[in-house]
Enzyme design. Structure first.
Site, PDB file in Angstrom:
ATOM      1  N   ASP A 159       4.650  -0.434  -9.392  1.00  0.00           N
ATOM      2  CA  ASP A 159       3.698  -0.036 -10.440  1.00  0.00           C
ATOM      3  C   ASP A 159       3.232   1.401 -10.204  1.00  0.00           C
ATOM      4  OD1 ASP A 159       3.568  -2.797 -11.516  1.00  0.00           O
ATOM      5  OD2 ASP A 159       2.671  -3.200  -9.570  1.00  0.00           O
ATOM      6  N   HIS A 187      -0.710  -7.354  -9.034  1.00  0.00           N
ATOM      7  CA  HIS A 187       0.573  -6.944  -9.622  1.00  0.00           C
ATOM      8  C   HIS A 187       0.832  -7.860 -10.824  1.00  0.00           C
ATOM      9  CE1 HIS A 187       4.701  -6.054 -10.410  1.00  0.00           C
ATOM     10  NE2 HIS A 187       5.024  -7.314 -10.208  1.00  0.00           N
TER      11      HIS A 187
END
Ligand code: NAX
Length: 326
Positions: A159, A187
Protein backbone atom coordinates in the site's frame (compact mmCIF):
# COMPACT_ATOMS: atom_id res chain seq x y z
CA UNK A 1 31.44 -17.23 2.48
CA UNK A 2 29.14 -16.52 5.45
CA UNK A 3 27.01 -19.21 7.14
CA UNK A 4 23.66 -19.59 5.32
CA UNK A 5 20.56 -18.10 6.90
CA UNK A 6 17.27 -20.00 6.84
CA UNK A 7 14.22 -18.38 5.27
CA UNK A 8 10.82 -20.08 5.52
CA UNK A 9 8.07 -19.23 3.04
CA UNK A 10 4.52 -20.56 3.33
CA UNK A 11 2.17 -20.75 0.35
CA UNK A 12 5.23 -21.52 -1.76
CA UNK A 13 3.20 -22.88 -4.69
CA UNK A 14 1.05 -19.75 -4.88
CA UNK A 15 1.48 -16.79 -7.19
CA UNK A 16 3.23 -14.52 -4.66
CA UNK A 17 5.47 -17.44 -3.72
CA UNK A 18 6.44 -17.85 -7.36
CA UNK A 19 7.39 -14.17 -7.63
CA UNK A 20 9.17 -14.06 -4.25
CA UNK A 21 11.30 -17.20 -4.06
CA UNK A 22 13.52 -16.46 -7.05
CA UNK A 23 14.34 -12.96 -5.81
CA UNK A 24 15.24 -14.18 -2.33
CA UNK A 25 17.32 -17.00 -3.82
CA UNK A 26 19.10 -14.50 -6.10
CA UNK A 27 20.33 -12.57 -3.05
CA UNK A 28 18.06 -9.57 -3.42
CA UNK A 29 16.92 -9.65 0.20
CA UNK A 30 20.15 -9.99 2.15
CA UNK A 31 22.73 -9.22 -0.53
CA UNK A 32 25.02 -11.20 -2.84
CA UNK A 33 27.36 -12.36 -0.05
CA UNK A 34 24.73 -14.00 2.13
CA UNK A 35 23.82 -17.60 1.25
CA UNK A 36 20.26 -18.65 2.01
CA UNK A 37 18.45 -21.92 2.61
CA UNK A 38 14.75 -21.87 1.65
CA UNK A 39 12.35 -23.88 3.83
CA UNK A 40 9.08 -24.06 1.92
CA UNK A 41 5.67 -24.93 3.34
CA UNK A 42 2.58 -25.97 1.42
CA UNK A 43 -0.57 -27.97 2.02
CA UNK A 44 -0.11 -31.64 1.01
CA UNK A 45 -2.11 -31.19 -2.24
CA UNK A 46 0.29 -28.51 -3.45
CA UNK A 47 3.58 -30.21 -2.52
CA UNK A 48 4.02 -31.61 -6.04
CA UNK A 49 3.65 -28.12 -7.51
CA UNK A 50 6.30 -26.85 -5.08
CA UNK A 51 8.64 -29.60 -6.21
CA UNK A 52 8.35 -28.14 -9.72
CA UNK A 53 9.25 -24.68 -8.36
CA UNK A 54 12.26 -26.24 -6.61
CA UNK A 55 13.43 -27.72 -9.94
CA UNK A 56 13.27 -24.26 -11.45
CA UNK A 57 15.15 -22.76 -8.50
CA UNK A 58 17.88 -25.38 -9.01
CA UNK A 59 17.97 -24.57 -12.72
CA UNK A 60 18.83 -20.95 -11.97
CA UNK A 61 22.10 -22.10 -10.32
CA UNK A 62 21.98 -19.08 -8.00
CA UNK A 63 25.35 -18.70 -6.20
CA UNK A 64 23.50 -17.57 -3.04
CA UNK A 65 21.09 -20.53 -2.86
CA UNK A 66 22.58 -23.04 -0.42
CA UNK A 67 19.60 -25.42 -0.21
CA UNK A 68 15.84 -25.87 -0.37
CA UNK A 69 13.50 -28.06 1.67
CA UNK A 70 9.82 -28.79 0.97
CA UNK A 71 7.53 -29.36 3.95
CA UNK A 72 3.89 -29.83 4.80
CA UNK A 73 4.41 -29.59 8.58
CA UNK A 74 4.91 -26.02 9.81
CA UNK A 75 7.19 -27.16 12.65
CA UNK A 76 9.63 -28.59 10.13
CA UNK A 77 9.35 -25.58 7.84
CA UNK A 78 9.99 -23.10 10.69
CA UNK A 79 12.69 -25.10 12.49
CA UNK A 80 15.83 -22.99 12.80
CA UNK A 81 14.43 -20.29 10.50
CA UNK A 82 15.77 -16.74 10.85
CA UNK A 83 13.09 -15.18 8.62
CA UNK A 84 9.54 -16.38 8.01
CA UNK A 85 7.19 -15.15 5.31
CA UNK A 86 3.62 -16.26 6.11
CA UNK A 87 2.12 -15.91 2.64
CA UNK A 88 -0.12 -18.99 2.39
CA UNK A 89 -3.77 -18.38 3.23
CA UNK A 90 -7.22 -19.39 2.07
CA UNK A 91 -8.55 -17.24 -0.76
CA UNK A 92 -12.04 -15.79 -0.54
CA UNK A 93 -14.37 -18.24 -2.30
CA UNK A 94 -17.65 -17.47 -4.10
CA UNK A 95 -20.42 -16.48 -1.70
CA UNK A 96 -18.01 -16.49 1.24
CA UNK A 97 -18.65 -13.91 3.95
CA UNK A 98 -15.77 -11.88 5.38
CA UNK A 99 -16.36 -13.65 8.69
CA UNK A 100 -15.94 -17.10 7.06
CA UNK A 101 -12.67 -15.96 5.52
CA UNK A 102 -11.47 -14.61 8.86
CA UNK A 103 -12.26 -17.83 10.66
CA UNK A 104 -10.86 -20.11 7.93
CA UNK A 105 -7.60 -18.21 8.02
CA UNK A 106 -7.59 -17.96 11.81
CA UNK A 107 -7.27 -21.76 11.93
CA UNK A 108 -4.17 -21.63 9.71
CA UNK A 109 -2.49 -18.89 11.73
CA UNK A 110 -3.32 -20.49 15.09
CA UNK A 111 -1.63 -23.70 13.89
CA UNK A 112 1.36 -21.85 12.47
CA UNK A 113 1.66 -19.63 15.57
CA UNK A 114 1.79 -22.74 17.76
CA UNK A 115 4.45 -24.25 15.51
CA UNK A 116 6.46 -21.02 15.79
CA UNK A 117 6.10 -21.16 19.53
CA UNK A 118 7.68 -24.61 19.58
CA UNK A 119 10.59 -24.12 17.22
CA UNK A 120 11.31 -20.42 16.57
CA UNK A 121 14.65 -18.94 17.57
CA UNK A 122 14.90 -15.71 19.59
CA UNK A 123 15.99 -13.52 16.69
CA UNK A 124 13.23 -14.57 14.34
CA UNK A 125 11.58 -12.02 12.03
CA UNK A 126 8.09 -12.85 10.79
CA UNK A 127 6.11 -11.07 8.07
CA UNK A 128 2.46 -11.95 7.53
CA UNK A 129 1.28 -11.35 3.95
CA UNK A 130 -1.75 -13.69 3.85
CA UNK A 131 -5.02 -11.82 4.35
CA UNK A 132 -6.47 -10.48 6.57
CA UNK A 133 -2.78 -9.77 7.24
CA UNK A 134 -2.98 -7.57 10.37
CA UNK A 135 -5.40 -9.86 12.19
CA UNK A 136 -3.53 -12.98 11.07
CA UNK A 137 -0.36 -11.44 12.56
CA UNK A 138 -2.24 -10.74 15.81
CA UNK A 139 -3.51 -14.35 15.88
CA UNK A 140 0.00 -15.67 15.24
CA UNK A 141 1.38 -13.62 18.13
CA UNK A 142 -1.43 -14.75 20.45
CA UNK A 143 -0.65 -18.37 19.54
CA UNK A 144 3.10 -17.96 20.12
CA UNK A 145 3.52 -16.59 23.65
CA UNK A 146 7.25 -17.51 23.71
CA UNK A 147 7.96 -15.24 20.74
CA UNK A 148 8.45 -11.50 21.29
CA UNK A 149 5.31 -10.04 19.57
CA UNK A 150 7.43 -7.23 18.09
CA UNK A 151 8.94 -9.88 15.84
CA UNK A 152 5.61 -10.67 14.19
CA UNK A 153 4.62 -8.00 11.66
CA UNK A 154 2.09 -7.53 8.85
CA UNK A 155 2.57 -6.16 5.35
CA UNK A 156 1.36 -2.69 4.39
CA UNK A 157 4.44 -1.96 2.30
CA UNK A 158 2.55 -2.69 -0.91
CA UNK A 159 0.00 0.00 0.00
CA UNK A 160 2.90 2.32 0.87
CA UNK A 161 4.58 1.72 -2.50
CA UNK A 162 1.30 2.11 -4.38
CA UNK A 163 0.80 5.49 -2.73
CA UNK A 164 4.35 6.65 -3.51
CA UNK A 165 3.71 5.88 -7.17
CA UNK A 166 0.50 7.95 -7.14
CA UNK A 167 2.22 10.89 -5.41
CA UNK A 168 5.17 10.76 -7.84
CA UNK A 169 2.81 10.77 -10.83
CA UNK A 170 0.81 13.70 -9.47
CA UNK A 171 3.91 15.76 -8.63
CA UNK A 172 5.77 14.73 -11.83
CA UNK A 173 8.78 13.74 -9.76
CA UNK A 174 10.75 10.54 -9.05
CA UNK A 175 9.64 8.52 -6.01
CA UNK A 176 13.05 9.17 -4.43
CA UNK A 177 12.11 12.84 -3.86
CA UNK A 178 9.15 11.90 -1.63
CA UNK A 179 9.54 11.89 2.17
CA UNK A 180 7.30 11.38 5.22
CA UNK A 181 4.48 9.39 3.74
CA UNK A 182 2.78 6.58 5.65
CA UNK A 183 -0.12 4.14 5.79
CA UNK A 184 -2.04 3.99 9.07
CA UNK A 185 -4.26 1.10 10.13
CA UNK A 186 -5.43 -2.10 8.50
CA UNK A 187 -4.34 -3.57 5.16
CA UNK A 188 -7.88 -3.24 3.80
CA UNK A 189 -10.11 -0.63 2.24
CA UNK A 190 -10.20 1.25 5.58
CA UNK A 191 -6.44 1.90 5.51
CA UNK A 192 -5.45 5.55 5.74
CA UNK A 193 -2.75 6.68 3.31
CA UNK A 194 -1.62 9.95 4.96
CA UNK A 195 -0.06 12.78 2.96
CA UNK A 196 -0.41 15.44 5.69
CA UNK A 197 3.34 15.46 6.39
CA UNK A 198 4.57 14.39 2.98
CA UNK A 199 7.18 16.48 1.20
CA UNK A 200 8.27 16.35 -2.42
CA UNK A 201 11.69 17.83 -3.15
CA UNK A 202 11.50 19.36 0.33
CA UNK A 203 8.16 21.14 -0.34
CA UNK A 204 4.87 20.16 1.32
CA UNK A 205 2.94 17.93 -1.07
CA UNK A 206 -0.30 19.42 0.30
CA UNK A 207 0.65 22.72 -1.40
CA UNK A 208 0.27 20.94 -4.75
CA UNK A 209 -3.10 19.25 -4.16
CA UNK A 210 -6.45 20.14 -2.60
CA UNK A 211 -8.50 18.21 -0.05
CA UNK A 212 -10.90 17.02 -2.74
CA UNK A 213 -8.06 15.26 -4.60
CA UNK A 214 -6.78 13.67 -1.39
CA UNK A 215 -10.18 12.51 -0.21
CA UNK A 216 -11.91 11.60 -3.44
CA UNK A 217 -9.08 10.52 -5.70
CA UNK A 218 -5.87 9.64 -3.88
CA UNK A 219 -7.21 7.67 -0.90
CA UNK A 220 -9.71 5.59 -2.96
CA UNK A 221 -7.11 4.92 -5.68
CA UNK A 222 -4.57 3.58 -3.17
CA UNK A 223 -7.04 1.62 -1.07
CA UNK A 224 -8.82 0.11 -4.12
CA UNK A 225 -5.67 -0.61 -6.12
CA UNK A 226 -5.80 -4.33 -5.34
CA UNK A 227 -9.32 -4.56 -6.76
CA UNK A 228 -8.30 -2.56 -9.86
CA UNK A 229 -5.48 -5.05 -10.51
CA UNK A 230 -7.82 -8.04 -10.15
CA UNK A 231 -10.23 -6.38 -12.57
CA UNK A 232 -7.49 -5.73 -15.17
CA UNK A 233 -5.36 -8.83 -14.75
CA UNK A 234 -7.90 -11.40 -13.72
CA UNK A 235 -5.68 -12.27 -10.76
CA UNK A 236 -4.54 -10.44 -7.64
CA UNK A 237 -1.24 -8.56 -7.29
CA UNK A 238 1.66 -10.97 -7.20
CA UNK A 239 4.97 -9.46 -8.39
CA UNK A 240 4.31 -6.14 -6.64
CA UNK A 241 3.23 -7.97 -3.47
CA UNK A 242 6.37 -10.13 -3.56
CA UNK A 243 8.49 -7.01 -4.10
CA UNK A 244 6.89 -5.30 -1.11
CA UNK A 245 7.40 -8.38 1.08
CA UNK A 246 11.06 -8.55 0.12
CA UNK A 247 11.56 -4.82 0.80
CA UNK A 248 9.79 -5.05 4.18
CA UNK A 249 12.05 -7.87 5.35
CA UNK A 250 15.23 -6.42 3.81
CA UNK A 251 14.71 -3.00 5.37
CA UNK A 252 13.85 -4.47 8.78
CA UNK A 253 16.89 -6.78 8.72
CA UNK A 254 19.61 -4.65 7.15
CA UNK A 255 18.08 -1.27 6.28
CA UNK A 256 18.65 2.17 7.75
CA UNK A 257 16.15 4.92 7.16
CA UNK A 258 15.58 8.35 8.60
CA UNK A 259 12.51 8.56 6.35
CA UNK A 260 9.29 6.74 7.22
CA UNK A 261 8.36 3.29 6.02
CA UNK A 262 4.98 1.66 6.69
CA UNK A 263 4.80 -1.58 8.65
CA UNK A 264 1.95 -3.35 10.43
CA UNK A 265 3.37 -3.83 13.94
CA UNK A 266 1.92 -4.52 17.38
CA UNK A 267 0.93 -1.17 18.86
CA UNK A 268 2.83 0.00 21.93
CA UNK A 269 -0.02 2.41 22.69
CA UNK A 270 1.37 5.16 20.42
CA UNK A 271 -1.28 7.49 18.98
CA UNK A 272 -3.86 5.91 21.34
CA UNK A 273 -3.97 2.69 19.34
CA UNK A 274 -4.64 -0.08 21.90
CA UNK A 275 -1.55 -2.02 22.82
CA UNK A 276 -0.99 -5.31 20.98
CA UNK A 277 -3.28 -4.70 18.00
CA UNK A 278 -1.31 -5.03 14.77
CA UNK A 279 -1.70 -1.60 13.16
CA UNK A 280 0.25 0.06 10.36
CA UNK A 281 2.38 2.97 11.60
CA UNK A 282 5.14 5.14 10.18
CA UNK A 283 8.37 3.46 11.29
CA UNK A 284 12.11 4.06 11.14
CA UNK A 285 14.46 1.12 10.66
CA UNK A 286 18.09 0.67 11.65
CA UNK A 287 20.36 -1.81 13.42
CA UNK A 288 17.98 -4.69 12.69
CA UNK A 289 15.07 -3.02 14.51
CA UNK A 290 12.09 -0.85 13.70
CA UNK A 291 10.72 1.95 15.87
CA UNK A 292 7.36 3.67 15.56
CA UNK A 293 7.87 7.32 14.56
CA UNK A 294 6.85 9.55 17.46
CA UNK A 295 5.30 13.01 17.78
CA UNK A 296 3.59 12.96 14.41
CA UNK A 297 0.82 15.55 14.59
CA UNK A 298 -2.64 14.19 13.81
CA UNK A 299 -5.41 16.51 12.61
CA UNK A 300 -9.13 15.86 12.87
CA UNK A 301 -9.46 14.31 9.40
CA UNK A 302 -6.55 11.95 10.04
CA UNK A 303 -7.83 10.97 13.48
CA UNK A 304 -11.25 10.04 12.07
CA UNK A 305 -9.66 7.86 9.38
CA UNK A 306 -7.30 6.23 11.85
CA UNK A 307 -10.18 5.41 14.19
CA UNK A 308 -12.30 3.91 11.38
CA UNK A 309 -9.49 1.50 10.54
CA UNK A 310 -8.94 0.74 14.24
CA UNK A 311 -12.65 -0.07 14.62
CA UNK A 312 -12.42 -2.58 11.76
CA UNK A 313 -9.37 -4.23 13.35
CA UNK A 314 -11.18 -4.51 16.67
CA UNK A 315 -14.13 -6.14 14.89
CA UNK A 316 -11.82 -8.61 13.15
CA UNK A 317 -10.16 -9.45 16.46
CA UNK A 318 -13.54 -9.95 18.15
CA UNK A 319 -14.69 -12.26 15.33
CA UNK A 320 -11.80 -14.68 15.94
CA UNK A 321 -10.80 -14.31 19.56
CA UNK A 322 -13.17 -17.09 20.71
CA UNK A 323 -11.16 -19.50 18.54
CA UNK A 324 -7.91 -18.80 20.39
CA UNK A 325 -9.00 -20.33 23.67
CA UNK A 326 -9.63 -23.80 22.15
P1 NAX B 1 -2.46 -18.09 -4.03
O1 NAX B 1 -3.85 -18.61 -3.82
O2 NAX B 1 -1.87 -18.03 -5.40
O3 NAX B 1 -1.44 -18.93 -3.13
C1 NAX B 1 -1.70 -19.22 -1.80
C2 NAX B 1 -0.98 -20.53 -1.49
O4 NAX B 1 -1.08 -20.77 -0.09
C3 NAX B 1 -1.61 -21.74 -2.21
O5 NAX B 1 -0.60 -22.42 -2.96
C4 NAX B 1 -2.14 -22.58 -1.06
O6 NAX B 1 -2.03 -23.99 -1.31
C5 NAX B 1 -1.23 -22.14 0.08
N1 NAX B 1 -1.76 -22.43 1.41
C6 NAX B 1 -3.05 -22.42 1.83
N2 NAX B 1 -3.14 -22.82 3.10
C7 NAX B 1 -1.87 -23.06 3.52
C8 NAX B 1 -1.31 -23.51 4.72
N3 NAX B 1 -2.09 -23.80 5.77
N4 NAX B 1 0.02 -23.66 4.80
C9 NAX B 1 0.80 -23.40 3.74
N5 NAX B 1 0.33 -22.99 2.55
C10 NAX B 1 -0.99 -22.83 2.45
O7 NAX B 1 -2.44 -16.65 -3.33
P2 NAX B 1 -1.39 -15.46 -3.52
O8 NAX B 1 -1.84 -14.60 -4.65
O9 NAX B 1 -0.02 -16.00 -3.52
O10 NAX B 1 -1.69 -14.61 -2.19
C11 NAX B 1 -1.35 -15.10 -0.92
C12 NAX B 1 -1.99 -14.26 0.17
O11 NAX B 1 -1.48 -12.93 0.11
C13 NAX B 1 -3.52 -14.13 0.05
O12 NAX B 1 -4.08 -14.27 1.35
C14 NAX B 1 -3.71 -12.71 -0.44
O13 NAX B 1 -4.98 -12.19 -0.07
C15 NAX B 1 -2.56 -12.02 0.27
N6 NAX B 1 -2.16 -10.69 -0.21
C16 NAX B 1 -1.74 -9.79 0.71
C17 NAX B 1 -1.27 -8.53 0.35
C18 NAX B 1 -0.81 -7.55 1.38
O14 NAX B 1 -0.49 -6.41 0.98
N7 NAX B 1 -0.73 -7.86 2.67
C19 NAX B 1 -1.27 -8.11 -1.09
C20 NAX B 1 -1.24 -9.26 -2.04
C21 NAX B 1 -2.13 -10.43 -1.66
O15 NAX B 1 -3.45 -10.17 -2.09
Amino acid sequence: MKQPVRIAVTGAAGQIGYALLFRIAAGEMLGPKQPVILQLLEIPDAVKAVEGVVMELEDCAFPTLAGVTVNSDPRQAFDGADYIFLVGAKPRGPGMERKDLLQGNAKIFIEQGRALNEVAGRDIRVLVVGNPANTNAWITAQSAPNVDPKRITAMTRLDHNRALAQIAAKAHTPVTTIKNFCIWGNHSSTQYPDVSHTTVNGRPFRDLVDQDWVENHFIPTVSQRGAAIIEARGASSAASAANAALEHMRDWAIGKSSDWLSMGVPSDGSYDIPEGLVYSFPVHVGGGHYTIAQNVSIDEFSRARMLASLKELEEERDAVKGMLAG
